[in-house]
Design an enzyme around this catalytic site. Structure first.
Site, PDB file in Angstrom:
ATOM      1  N   LYS B 102      -6.431 -20.573  40.100  1.00 26.81           N
ATOM      2  CA  LYS B 102      -6.335 -19.558  39.046  1.00 26.81           C
ATOM      3  C   LYS B 102      -7.226 -18.359  39.299  1.00 26.81           C
ATOM      4  CE  LYS B 102      -9.423 -22.378  36.389  1.00 26.81           C
ATOM      5  NZ  LYS B 102      -9.076 -23.613  37.065  1.00 26.81           N
ATOM      6  N   GLU B 126       2.068 -23.617  38.559  1.00 28.25           N
ATOM      7  CA  GLU B 126       1.956 -24.364  37.296  1.00 28.25           C
ATOM      8  C   GLU B 126       0.562 -24.982  37.143  1.00 28.25           C
ATOM      9  OE1 GLU B 126       2.753 -25.035  33.977  1.00 28.25           O
ATOM     10  OE2 GLU B 126       4.828 -25.348  34.632  1.00 28.25           O
ATOM     11  N   ILE B 133       0.101 -29.501  31.833  1.00 34.07           N
ATOM     12  CA  ILE B 133       0.959 -29.014  30.744  1.00 34.07           C
ATOM     13  C   ILE B 133       1.927 -27.970  31.290  1.00 34.07           C
ATOM     14  CG2 ILE B 133       1.015 -27.881  28.523  1.00 34.07           C
ATOM     15  CD1 ILE B 133      -1.784 -28.791  28.036  1.00 34.07           C
ATOM     16  N   GLY B 184     -17.578 -36.643  34.242  1.00 37.02           N
ATOM     17  CA  GLY B 184     -16.802 -35.901  35.238  1.00 37.02           C
ATOM     18  C   GLY B 184     -15.926 -34.815  34.650  1.00 37.02           C
ATOM     19  N   ASP B 198     -13.284 -19.271  32.764  1.00 45.27           N
ATOM     20  CA  ASP B 198     -12.135 -20.062  33.216  1.00 45.27           C
ATOM     21  C   ASP B 198     -10.946 -19.835  32.288  1.00 45.27           C
ATOM     22  OD1 ASP B 198     -11.048 -22.696  34.658  1.00 45.27           O
ATOM     23  OD2 ASP B 198     -10.798 -22.988  32.497  1.00 45.27           O
ATOM     24  N   LYS B 202      -7.114 -18.001  33.012  1.00 43.03           N
ATOM     25  CA  LYS B 202      -5.840 -18.641  32.682  1.00 43.03           C
ATOM     26  C   LYS B 202      -5.046 -17.773  31.698  1.00 43.03           C
ATOM     27  CE  LYS B 202      -7.679 -23.335  33.238  1.00 43.03           C
ATOM     28  NZ  LYS B 202      -8.367 -24.429  32.495  1.00 43.03           N
ATOM     29  N   GLY B 299      -8.078 -32.461  35.648  1.00 42.52           N
ATOM     30  CA  GLY B 299      -8.275 -33.739  36.297  1.00 42.52           C
ATOM     31  C   GLY B 299      -7.356 -33.863  37.486  1.00 42.52           C
TER      32      GLY B 299
END
Lengths: 428, 428
Positions: B102, B126, B133, B184, B198, B202, B299
């Site tokens: 991204k 994606e 998602i 994590g 971040d 996006k 993840g």
């Protein structure tokens, strides 16, 4: 042909011109690359309003399908025949087909998908499953790298509306159905919806996509919602559950367990909170874990949006558009807006000295900048030398708020920078 | 070549082999039509475990991209360089590219999308926006017939986890971040997540897709979540709101209003109930109304699922697969399972005569069929001659339950067919 001449638009034929068909025509008005060449109806003399160009309307389905200038056939007439023959003829003539017809696909999908495959064309049906919710696309494309383990859907908006009315307002089943009918959410004969058959047909299509289950295997375990009474909602809630009209398919050791019917869903689960006419699809897959898709699952425009999404995908394919940048060169001249003049409600937290008169000075400072207070709470200082005052404002311009906070943060009674958070209601 | 010989698999090159790359390799093991031909890494000597075939590993990115047997390049190395040059070279060599990067797209997307367009190949991403998602697909395909009016996203899982910990358990910001790190969910330096950068990257990609906004226009209104304290959650809840880390873009009169930051969302709204590391995208569009997509946004496996979904779409395109039936001829031999032996919890409502001893007979009948009771409530008859008894069972076989109900419904104390509903926990 010069470089700036537009390419020939992709030609469409619409079979049927009821609610969904009209919605599709409305959305297509803004689409340059697509042109409706003909509309098949059962009665050309019926008045269809200004949105339907009467020059395009005809009754001979087959000659409409066969037109050379039509490459995508959109079936929105519903029912089994003549839809089935029309779709088969269109596929055999090398035309892509977009349909919203779940009953037809649940019954004759195996034949029709095989026919599309044989002819190397698309048979698309996003609108057939859950109206505007892109669950077909999620299963066909996004999750192709994954293994779907289970599906839990609220895929009949009428049933969900009825149960929500019974649950939230204590309505009886009959009253809730009558209200759904008055609002246009239920048909005059609600049986297909409230007895679970509509959901079962959709579930079958989803199992075909998600599990590769043959369409010839029918869901047998189908129960409706007629037997429920307000008492059941009251006790279910006391036990920690909400009653929801589910359609469920889960992989287990000996195959796919599939059923449709009302069930008790734990109150904290996302599906328990999908109310009214909203639909939802909750997918469990190996890699992704849980994925929830929710939206208005039915109605003219949601269904039409899904139909048009499928049409555009077919058109891309038909034109052989290989590389498409995300917007296909249609980046518009949208700009970022200046947000200073926006009116918003704000949450404010002031950290101030614990002295008499501070609250008054704070309030009058806010007032002098035109920031008006809806709610104010002062924390107990509890022995500390400072205290927090929390405020919820009325609608305020961001510029006014910032001027007020600059003033207050520079004052002698303020001990730390004031925190501000906007209130944001996504539905407003 | 005989008819049953398999077609040559589509060749892939993987650039990078960290967490996401390993997840991609794991998912690709089950995919017949795709074959990884080479993997570019920065250090060929590093031990990468059994999942990575060491024969495929190399350090020369450019020669890996240029291989004749590679038609799709998968960039999962992250960072700006050498990813940017590698993607540009791949696109210029006529290869499709799938990326999860991204930061790169937010910064250099305009150049790279133009490059893909010029070369007639795909640049798919994606995985770059919200992990698993499928919001990119929803905007690129499902909603292409519609006009997106607004977007509300919870698109940073770390921030959502931290705020959920603070809100539900009264954790401080530092403790919540430490817990996110331990699990994590957060990097050693959480700044990009908790300060909103971040999410802003996006959001920019989403505005490019949804509104056609140029990627050169950066979101300026970015706020993080560091200033929040447990007190803010307490007061917000008292005012009827939940604090959520939002990324928002809405069309208004003078352009697109875009911002990132914590905000108060009305308690009843679907977004207010998205907790933990879950992400959500709530889209408003003209035709569809509201659409919510929610799932684990980050993840290894969710991101890998999105990458592989994009790879498969590129492969379909690369092979010129025109007509695909939904399963592309892969309908498996799944069958519907027999559900009689399933163990479930049931809600039961008995309609019985209001006489002493009935409750005992009911309970003993259930017991004799092995149906054990977790909870039982008897309604006050209130002058009626019948009464309702509501039961929640322990786990029970459906066959046992039905046998018990047959017995009870045939007894003289039962006045109407017993209602039964299963309890269904989609997460179990």
């Amino acid at each position: 042909m010069t470089n700036d001449s537009k390419p020939t638009p992709t030609g469409l034929a619409l079979l049927g011109c009821g609610t969904v068909g009209t919605g599709v025509l409305r959305l297509l008005q803004h689409k340059d690359g697509l042109k409706v060449r003909a509309i098949a109806v059962s009665d050309v003399h019926k008045d269809r309003g200004a949105e339907v160009d009467s020059d395009l309307v005809g009754e001979d389905i087959d000659s409409i399908i066969q037109r050379d200038d039509v490459s995508i056939v959109v079936e929105v007439m519903g029912g089994i025949e003549p839809a089935r023959t029309a779709i088969r003829n269109a596929l055999n003539s090398g035309k892509h087909v977009v349909t919203a017809n779940k009953a037809l696909l649940a019954q004759h999908g195996a034949e029709l998908f095989a026919c599309a495959h044989k002819n190397g064309v698309e048979l698309m049906f996003e609108a057939a499953v859950a109206g505007g919710i892109p669950v077909v696309r999620a299963l066909r494309e996004s999750l192709t790298g994954d293994r779907v383990e289970g599906f839990h859907g609220i895929i009949n908006g009428t049933s969900n509306f009825v149960l929500t009315q019974m649950s939230e307002f204590g309505a009886t089943f009959d009253d809730a159905v009558a209200e759904a009918q008055a609002l246009g959410y239920a048909e005059a004969d609600p049986a297909a919806d409230v007895d679970g058959h509509d959901a079962a047909q959709k579930l079958q299509l989803l199992m075909y996509l998600g599990f590769g289950l043959s369409l010839e295997q029918q869901v047998r375990d189908i129960r409706g919602i007629r037997a429920l009474t307000p008492l059941d909602f009251r006790h279910s809630e006391a036990f920690g559950y909400r009653v929801k009209p589910l359609a469920v398919a889960r992989r287990n050791a000996d195959g796919v367990a599939a059923w449709v019917g009302p069930a008790l869903v734990p109150m904290g689960h996302m599906l328990a909170n999908i109310g009214g006419v909203y639909n939802a699809c909750f997918l469990h897959s190996e890699g992704l874990g849980a994925l929830l898709l929710s939206g208005r699952g039915a109605g003219m425009m949601p269904t039409a949006v899904s139909v048009v999404g499928d049409i555009i995908e077919c058109a891309r394919k038909q034109r052989g558009t290989k590389g498409r940048a995300p917007m296909e060169g249609t980046v518009r001249s949208e700009v970022l807006a200046n947000m200073d003049e926006r009116q918003r409600i704000f949450y404010l937290r002031f950290t101030v000295v614990d002295e008499p008169g501070v609250l008054g000075r704070l309030a009058s400072s806010l007032g002098s900048f035109g920031v008006s207070i809806e709610r104010l709470v002062q924390e107990e200082p509890g022995g500390k030398e400072h205290t927090e005052i929390v405020v919820l404002t009325h609608l305020t311009k961001q510029t006014a708020l910032k001027a007020a906070l600059n003033d207050i943060d520079a004052s002698d009674f303020t001990l730390a920078e004031t925190l501000w958070l906007p209130v944001e209601d996504p539905d407003s």
